[in-house]
Design an enzyme around this catalytic site. Structure first.
Site, PDB file in Angstrom:
ATOM      1  N   ILE A 474       0.546  -1.447  -0.443  1.00 28.84           N
ATOM      2  CA  ILE A 474       0.313   0.114   0.016  1.00 28.84           C
ATOM      3  C   ILE A 474       0.761   1.760  -0.300  1.00 28.84           C
ATOM      4  O   ILE A 474       0.657   2.072   0.833  1.00 28.84           O
ATOM      5  CB  ILE A 474      -0.749  -0.102   1.431  1.00 28.84           C
ATOM      6  CG1 ILE A 474       0.067  -0.353   2.793  1.00 28.84           C
ATOM      7  CG2 ILE A 474      -1.662  -1.641   0.714  1.00 28.84           C
ATOM      8  CD1 ILE A 474      -1.520  -0.287   3.356  1.00 28.84           C
ATOM      9  N   THR A 634      12.946   2.722   3.984  1.00 27.38           N
ATOM     10  CA  THR A 634      10.571   2.675   4.200  1.00 27.38           C
ATOM     11  C   THR A 634      10.679   3.616   5.220  1.00 27.38           C
ATOM     12  O   THR A 634       9.705   3.685   5.195  1.00 27.38           O
ATOM     13  CB  THR A 634      10.889   1.398   3.721  1.00 27.38           C
ATOM     14  OG1 THR A 634      10.450   0.792   4.789  1.00 27.38           O
ATOM     15  CG2 THR A 634      10.989   0.615   2.525  1.00 27.38           C
ATOM     16  N   LYS A 701       7.779  -3.996  15.579  1.00 27.80           N
ATOM     17  CA  LYS A 701       6.710  -3.245  16.223  1.00 27.80           C
ATOM     18  C   LYS A 701       5.982  -2.684  15.334  1.00 27.80           C
ATOM     19  O   LYS A 701       3.781  -2.726  15.412  1.00 27.80           O
ATOM     20  CB  LYS A 701       6.930  -1.980  17.277  1.00 27.80           C
ATOM     21  CG  LYS A 701       7.688  -2.408  18.326  1.00 27.80           C
ATOM     22  CD  LYS A 701       7.849  -1.287  19.750  1.00 27.80           C
ATOM     23  CE  LYS A 701       7.770  -2.315  21.008  1.00 27.80           C
ATOM     24  NZ  LYS A 701       8.116  -0.643  21.935  1.00 27.80           N
ATOM     25  N   GLU A 705       1.895   3.868  10.673  1.00 26.67           N
ATOM     26  CA  GLU A 705       1.118   4.787  11.613  1.00 26.67           C
ATOM     27  C   GLU A 705       1.057   5.870  12.940  1.00 26.67           C
ATOM     28  O   GLU A 705       0.529   6.596  13.586  1.00 26.67           O
ATOM     29  CB  GLU A 705      -0.445   4.482  11.855  1.00 26.67           C
ATOM     30  CG  GLU A 705      -0.854   3.794  10.702  1.00 26.67           C
ATOM     31  CD  GLU A 705      -2.231   3.023  10.875  1.00 26.67           C
ATOM     32  OE1 GLU A 705      -3.417   3.492  10.908  1.00 26.67           O
ATOM     33  OE2 GLU A 705      -1.909   1.995  11.175  1.00 26.67           O
TER      34      GLU A 705
END
Length: 740
Positions: A474, A634, A701, A705
């Site tokens: 995504i 990334t 983890k 977001e």
């Protein structure tokens, strides 16, 4: 000024992965990467949606004569010829809404689908859609907060997703006994995802077999739900979505559109593609609902918080009990004494909201971290020191420990890099020419979510590796980090690894939501690769150590293939069975006897022109701890993008609503404001190495977001520091800072 982005050099620890370029980078920049609406399909018909012009009422008539006369029109689906052909999905469990358009003439919200025009060309379908004439019996809608007819109900007991209002002790008594008490209200607006890739569905029937091409964060979930919509065996459904051009939560839940397009393709005996317009995406998919908050905190002279209460209100639709309930995080972030929280839903005549990047944390942490700054001001205390005094290794509700908690390390590292010590705490004291300077900070946190996952890994004698799993790319770099795990574990070059994602022909993986993909899928790939190593080294009679490449020549077969399943601790034992049926079972965060969270601290400088009140953000620094970082490139991109989004959340983003008619006004990216290059200057991302082997075998983890959680409150706090004006309702605009 051109934006500048910097990254602190990662420390040489084993939990910081290589900044490998994305495996799919060349495909994307050359246009070779196929998104859902890019697949070439023979004999394709085109569908265009027609949506309602009212927000509440009934359709009394549909005049289709002029639309049917457009050359190339094949069919027009409405409630008059569709009815219950597509079954409504119960809200939750992956369905975006229980509202099934074309089932009956009822209109639940503005922009609801009322017809689907099918034609030989997109142009003909679009022209005919403009010529569909609908008559309505309109009723007065309720737009949201404070609207007549809107119904407010507690989330607990009315929303299945909200199982707890976290509370402990006697908060009211503690407030009465506190030396310093604040009581403040905050609000956040409606926001829409506005991903660059539009929503689309393409359906192709081959006998009883249905193939769906649709941008999806959950291909197995879509497969199961479209099968239910049409009443067919899910074994006859394939969903393909190898790349998603932005989703941020909007392409996770199943919308009613998919079933309609599949029905249309079956009815006309041709494949059908429907690309939803930008404006229609505002009402036929989900969004971030507006919220309101009331926070009360009481503290002693030393800054220790004795009482914390947080009441939240969220808008939802009439039929669906959607709620994010972010008090689960705010009630546990600091070592409060007594805690009392409550979440309410406000049912209005709107489309059902849904997940949007950091769904609970963005609005709820904004309120908490703004209140923390207000408490620091009331106590005449440094905001960082207030957080240090209330830092804790145990959450306050049940006393459960955190697996790791690097919050104050994040504050210390970010404060040093930002130059927080140069801040004059006096409001309005910092200035450069006509520009008032403000500095603010805020905490960020995000739960570590984990889902049951499966993967198939194949090691060939030539040293190449193939990884197959129905996870999703995504924009987060999933192809690359999954490939890196296989390359690392098998001791081969990343260039030798091929990763296949986004297809229900592959082994299932959880929904690409809650920042769980890297942790969940890499844990599974790790397990499969370890099984391959064990087989390989046993076959050649050597101990399992060293490089796989050194023993490949002695491999007795052409390839070794392993299928692996991984279930996170605390997940139901039937999680894999549910996964194959399309249901993800995410665990983590506060679910369990150990708290699993990633943390961050963000520092912002704002400059506000003394006369015009223009607002600028010349620099922002964030430091984050998020377990093992698989790929620093990334990860940096994700955190940087989140921080930039946070600037937009604070200063730009808002979906405006005509409150008389409950209709969105700015349904495009010309008037829906987002940051552009001119709004972004220096963005500094610091990734702090963290070892946490309690969260999962890979020690990951998740951080996708995390970056946008604290930004809005840090900016609001900086605006107060510069001007003395406390703006509590987002977004902060020039007019909010003009003198009364």
């Amino acid at each position: 000024m051109s934006p500048t982005y910097s990254q602190a050099a990662p420390e040489p620890k084993r939990n910081m992965g290589e900044p490998a370029p994305r495996l799919d980078a060349r495909l994307k920049v050359t246009g070779e990467a196929r998104y859902a609406a890019d697949f070439p399909i023979n004999n394709l018909a085109h569908g265009v949606l027609v949506t309602s012009a009212i927000a509440r009422g009934r359709i009394t008539s549909l005049d289709l004569e002029e639309a049917r006369a457009v050359p190339g029109v094949i069919e027009i689906l409405t409630h008059e010829n569709t009815g219950d052909a597509v079954k409504p999905l119960p809200f939750g469990s992956g369905a975006a809404t229980s509202i099934q358009p074309l089932a009956d003439p009822k209109v639940w919200h503005d922009g609801q689908i009322i017809a689907l025009v099918l034609a030989d060309s997109f142009e003909a379908a679009r022209e005919a859609a403009y010529k569909v004439r609908a008559g309505y019996a309109a009723e007065q809608p309720s737009a949201g907060f404070d609207a007549a007819g809107a119904e407010t109900v507690p989330a607990l007991g009315n929303a299945k997703s909200h199982s707890e209002d976290p509370s402990v002790g006697d908060a009211e008594a503690a407030l009465r006994g506190a030396a310093t008490v604040i009581e403040v209200d905050y609000a956040t607006p409606t926001q829409h995802h506005n991903a660059i890739e539009l929503f689309s569905t393409t359906c192709v029937w081959n006998g009883e077999q249905l193939t769906v091409y649709e941008p999806s964060q959950a291909v197995y979930g879509f497969r199961g739900m479209v099968a239910k919509q049409l009443g067919i065996d899910q074994a006859n459904v394939r969903v393909v979505s190898p790349y998603v051009g932005g989703a941020f939560g909007s392409k996770g839940p199943m919308t009613p559109r998919t079933g309609l397009i599949a029905l249309a393709a079956r009815r006309i005996g041709r494949p059908v593609r429907c690309v939803v317009t930008r404006g229609q995406g505002y009402t036929t998919a989900t969004y971030r609902a507006e919220t309101r908050h009331r926070i009360r905190m009481g503290a002693g002279p030393d800054g220790r918080i004795a009482a914390f209460t947080h009441d939240g209100w969220e808008v939802t639709s009439r039929p669906d009990a959607y709620v994010v309930g972010g008090t689960d995080s705010t009630a546990r972030l600091y070592g409060y004494g007594a805690v009392a929280t409550k979440v309410h839903m406000v049912k209005a005549d709107r489309n059902t909201p849904g997940y949007m990047r950091s769904p609970p944390e963005v609005p709820y942490i904004y309120a908490l971290e703004s209140a923390m700054d207000e408490l620091a001001v009331a106590l005449k205390m440094d905001p960082v020191e207030l957080r240090r005094v209330n830092d804790t290794m145990k959450e306050p509700i049940k006393g459960y420990p955190y697996t790791s908690r690097g919050l104050m390390e994040c504050f210390d590292r970010a404060a040093e890099a930002f130059g927080w010590s140069s801040r004059d705490p006096a409001v309005g004291s910092m200035r450069e020419g006509d520009w008032l300077i403000g500095m603010g900070c805020a905490a960020a946190l995000y739960p570590t979510n984990l889902g049951a996952a499966t993967a198939r890994v194949r090691l060939s004698a030539d040293g190449t590796v193939r990884v197959q799993t129905a996870a999703h790319e995504i924009g987060n770099g999933a192809y690359t980090v999954i490939g890196q795990m296989a390359a690392e574990r098998l001791g081969v070059d990343l260039a030798a690894v091929t990763v296949e994602l986004g297809d229900t022909d592959l082994p299932p993986a959880p929904v690409a939501g809650g920042s769980n993909t890297t942790a969940s899928v890499c844990s599974t790939v790790l397990k499969a690769c370890d099984a391959i190593r064990e087989k390989l080294f046993r076959a050649v009679g050597k101990p399992d150590e060293g490089s796989v490449r050194d023993v490949l020549e002695g491999m007795p077969t052409g390839a070794i293939e392993e299928y692996a399943e991984w279930i996170p601790p605390g997940a139901p034992q039937d999680a894999i069975r549910k996964l194959y049926q399309g249901a993800s079972t995410l665990r983590g965060g506060s679910q369990g006897e150990k708290m699993m969270y990633a943390f961050g601290a963000e520092f912002v400088e704002v400059r506000i022109h003394a006369r015009t009140r223009e607002i600028r953000v010349p620099r922002i620094t964030g430091a984050f701890t998020a377990g093992r970082i698989m790929n620093t490139r990334t990860a940096h991109s994700q955190l940087m993008g989140g921080m930039i989004w946070g600037i937009g959340s604070a200063l730009h983003e808002k979906t405006d609503i005509d409150r008389r008619h409950a209709r969105y006004i700015n349904k495009d990216i010309a008037e829906y404001l987002v940051p552009v290059n001119a709004d972004i200057a220096k963005v500094e991302v610091i990734m702090i190495p963290e070892e946490d082997r309690e969260v999962n075998p890979a020690g990951i983890k998740g951080l996708g977001e995390l970056g946008n959680v604290g930004t809005a409150s840090a900016i609001a706090n900086a605006v107060y520091h510069a001007t003395g004006k406390r703006v509590r309702d987002l977004p902060i605009r020039i007019e909010d800072l003009l003198e009364a």
